[in-house]
Design a protein around this motif. Sequence first.
Motif, PDB file in Angstrom:
ATOM      1  N   PHE A   3       0.838  -1.190   0.000  1.00 48.56           N
ATOM      2  CA  PHE A   3       0.000   0.000   0.000  1.00 48.56           C
ATOM      3  C   PHE A   3       0.873   1.240   0.000  1.00 48.56           C
ATOM      4  N   LEU A   4       0.572   2.144  -0.922  1.00 51.89           N
ATOM      5  CA  LEU A   4       1.255   3.431  -1.004  1.00 51.89           C
ATOM      6  C   LEU A   4       0.399   4.456  -0.271  1.00 51.89           C
ATOM      7  N   HIS A   5       0.917   4.945   0.851  1.00 48.73           N
ATOM      8  CA  HIS A   5       0.206   5.918   1.676  1.00 48.73           C
ATOM      9  C   HIS A   5       0.876   7.270   1.465  1.00 48.73           C
ATOM     10  N   GLU A   6       0.102   8.270   1.019  1.00 45.72           N
ATOM     11  CA  GLU A   6       0.666   9.586   0.723  1.00 45.72           C
ATOM     12  C   GLU A   6      -0.115  10.673   1.455  1.00 45.72           C
ATOM     13  N   VAL A   7       0.626  11.631   1.997  1.00 44.28           N
ATOM     14  CA  VAL A   7       0.046  12.804   2.656  1.00 44.28           C
ATOM     15  C   VAL A   7       0.419  14.023   1.826  1.00 44.28           C
ATOM     16  N   HIS A   8      -0.588  14.697   1.297  1.00 43.14           N
ATOM     17  CA  HIS A   8      -0.393  15.829   0.392  1.00 43.14           C
ATOM     18  C   HIS A   8      -0.738  17.132   1.114  1.00 43.14           C
ATOM     19  N   ARG A   9       0.172  18.102   1.083  1.00 43.73           N
ATOM     20  CA  ARG A   9      -0.137  19.453   1.556  1.00 43.73           C
ATOM     21  C   ARG A   9      -0.570  20.262   0.342  1.00 43.73           C
ATOM     22  N   VAL A  10      -1.886  20.454   0.246  1.00 39.96           N
ATOM     23  CA  VAL A  10      -2.490  21.027  -0.954  1.00 39.96           C
ATOM     24  C   VAL A  10      -2.581  22.550  -0.826  1.00 39.96           C
ATOM     25  N   GLN A  53      -5.006  19.372   3.921  1.00 38.03           N
ATOM     26  CA  GLN A  53      -4.174  18.176   3.838  1.00 38.03           C
ATOM     27  C   GLN A  53      -5.037  17.024   3.350  1.00 38.03           C
ATOM     28  N   VAL A  54      -4.518  16.259   2.422  1.00 41.30           N
ATOM     29  CA  VAL A  54      -5.231  15.127   1.833  1.00 41.30           C
ATOM     30  C   VAL A  54      -4.389  13.877   2.022  1.00 41.30           C
ATOM     31  N   VAL A  55      -5.061  12.775   2.363  1.00 43.68           N
ATOM     32  CA  VAL A  55      -4.408  11.473   2.481  1.00 43.68           C
ATOM     33  C   VAL A  55      -4.956  10.565   1.389  1.00 43.68           C
ATOM     34  N   THR A  56      -4.079   9.912   0.648  1.00 47.89           N
ATOM     35  CA  THR A  56      -4.495   8.918  -0.346  1.00 47.89           C
ATOM     36  C   THR A  56      -3.825   7.592  -0.031  1.00 47.89           C
ATOM     37  N   CYS A  88      -0.515  21.942  -7.755  1.00 46.21           N
ATOM     38  CA  CYS A  88      -1.648  22.141  -6.840  1.00 46.21           C
ATOM     39  C   CYS A  88      -1.296  21.859  -5.386  1.00 46.21           C
ATOM     40  N   ARG A  89      -0.057  21.474  -5.105  1.00 50.40           N
ATOM     41  CA  ARG A  89       0.299  21.112  -3.731  1.00 50.40           C
ATOM     42  C   ARG A  89       1.678  21.668  -3.383  1.00 50.40           C
ATOM     43  N   HIS A  90       1.892  21.822  -2.079  1.00 50.80           N
ATOM     44  CA  HIS A  90       3.192  22.297  -1.610  1.00 50.80           C
ATOM     45  C   HIS A  90       4.206  21.157  -1.580  1.00 50.80           C
ATOM     46  N   ASP A  91       3.780  19.979  -1.123  1.00 52.96           N
ATOM     47  CA  ASP A  91       4.664  18.824  -1.108  1.00 52.96           C
ATOM     48  C   ASP A  91       3.838  17.578  -0.818  1.00 52.96           C
ATOM     49  N   VAL A  92       4.496  16.434  -0.875  1.00 52.82           N
ATOM     50  CA  VAL A  92       3.850  15.152  -0.586  1.00 52.82           C
ATOM     51  C   VAL A  92       4.858  14.265   0.125  1.00 52.82           C
ATOM     52  N   GLN A  93       4.385  13.538   1.147  1.00 54.49           N
ATOM     53  CA  GLN A  93       5.216  12.568   1.863  1.00 54.49           C
ATOM     54  C   GLN A  93       4.608  11.192   1.680  1.00 54.49           C
ATOM     55  N   ALA A  94       5.434  10.222   1.327  1.00 54.88           N
ATOM     56  CA  ALA A  94       4.933   8.888   0.995  1.00 54.88           C
ATOM     57  C   ALA A  94       5.586   7.836   1.875  1.00 54.88           C
ATOM     58  N   ARG A  95       4.807   6.780   2.155  1.00 50.04           N
ATOM     59  CA  ARG A  95       5.311   5.590   2.839  1.00 50.04           C
ATOM     60  C   ARG A  95       4.811   4.367   2.077  1.00 50.04           C
ATOM     61  N   LEU A  96       5.618   3.342   2.033  1.00 51.74           N
ATOM     62  CA  LEU A  96       5.213   2.071   1.457  1.00 51.74           C
ATOM     63  C   LEU A  96       4.923   1.126   2.623  1.00 51.74           C
ATOM     64  N   LEU A  97       3.701   0.603   2.661  1.00 51.68           N
ATOM     65  CA  LEU A  97       3.221  -0.168   3.803  1.00 51.68           C
ATOM     66  C   LEU A  97       2.888  -1.597   3.395  1.00 51.68           C
ATOM     67  N   MET A  98       3.007  -2.496   4.354  1.00 51.98           N
ATOM     68  CA  MET A  98       2.544  -3.869   4.143  1.00 51.98           C
ATOM     69  C   MET A  98       1.510  -4.194   5.214  1.00 51.98           C
ATOM     70  N   PRO A  99       0.534  -5.043   4.885  1.00 52.62           N
ATOM     71  CA  PRO A  99      -0.551  -5.297   5.831  1.00 52.62           C
ATOM     72  C   PRO A  99      -0.090  -6.142   7.008  1.00 52.62           C
ATOM     73  N   LEU A 100      -0.685  -5.887   8.171  1.00 58.65           N
ATOM     74  CA  LEU A 100      -0.468  -6.722   9.339  1.00 58.65           C
ATOM     75  C   LEU A 100      -1.359  -7.956   9.255  1.00 58.65           C
ATOM     76  N   ASP A 101      -0.994  -8.983   9.994  1.00 65.97           N
ATOM     77  CA  ASP A 101      -1.742 -10.238   9.937  1.00 65.97           C
ATOM     78  C   ASP A 101      -3.203 -10.060  10.332  1.00 65.97           C
ATOM     79  N   PHE A 102      -3.492  -9.123  11.229  1.00 63.62           N
ATOM     80  CA  PHE A 102      -4.872  -8.954  11.685  1.00 63.62           C
ATOM     81  C   PHE A 102      -5.646  -7.901  10.893  1.00 63.62           C
TER      82      PHE A 102
END
Length: 233
Positions: A3-10, A53-56, A88-102
């Motif tokens: 999962f690509l989790h991104e936080v955008h400062r719009v 702020q937008v999260v995708t 349209c945004r000031h910057d974006v911060q991204a994380r690459l995530l993997m799912p937990l077992d639960f």
Amino acid sequence: MLFLHEVHRVAGAREKEFEAAYRSGWMEVLAGGDDARLLWFLHHAHGTGPSYQVVTVTALADGAAWERLARRVQAGDLRDWVREVDACRHDVQARLLMPLDFSPLDIELADVPADGRRHDPALYMEDTMWPKRGKAEEYIAAAGAVYTKMLGSGDRTPLLSIEAAYQTMPGAGRYPEVTLMQRVHDMPGLVRLLTTDMPEEMARPGNWMHDALEYRDQWRSKLLRTASWSPLD
């Protein structure tokens, strides 16, 4: 699945333009292949944190799919789109995530809607935790065994339900870091949570808010509201 989790400062004046670009240039374009799908487009609710702020959250079939998507963004068919949204945004911060077992999220990419169908907005509490050094595995195990059951206990409508649970991949974001996407079901309960002190009995041994301090005592909560066209509501 990753999962690509991104936080955008719009930029405030271009908020609608940014949203429209994500709806047509990301959600719809990704739906043309098998590598990725946009799952959530969420606004950080005004009055609860940083403005505009937008999260995708974008689901990826695997690591190879992530690499192909990154190359499309860098030098392929999504390069012009990135230039458009960067305006349209000031910057974006991204994380690459993997799912937990639960994590309860179990989806097939092909089944994720990408037609912009409308729905009532939903409210999520996104909690991100930083386990104590050397305690990440113990915290994750306790969260799956204790916290998840606590949310579902009792006969009343739960305050929250976990929709997805992730941890950062090593080398792809701050590590170790755990994030829970929790849908809010009880609005009066949320107001009580925000406006009253934690009951004394919740801070006693045998309760999650006490016992989890062995594994973590730092976290961040965000209240996020889905766009009316977000693929997952």
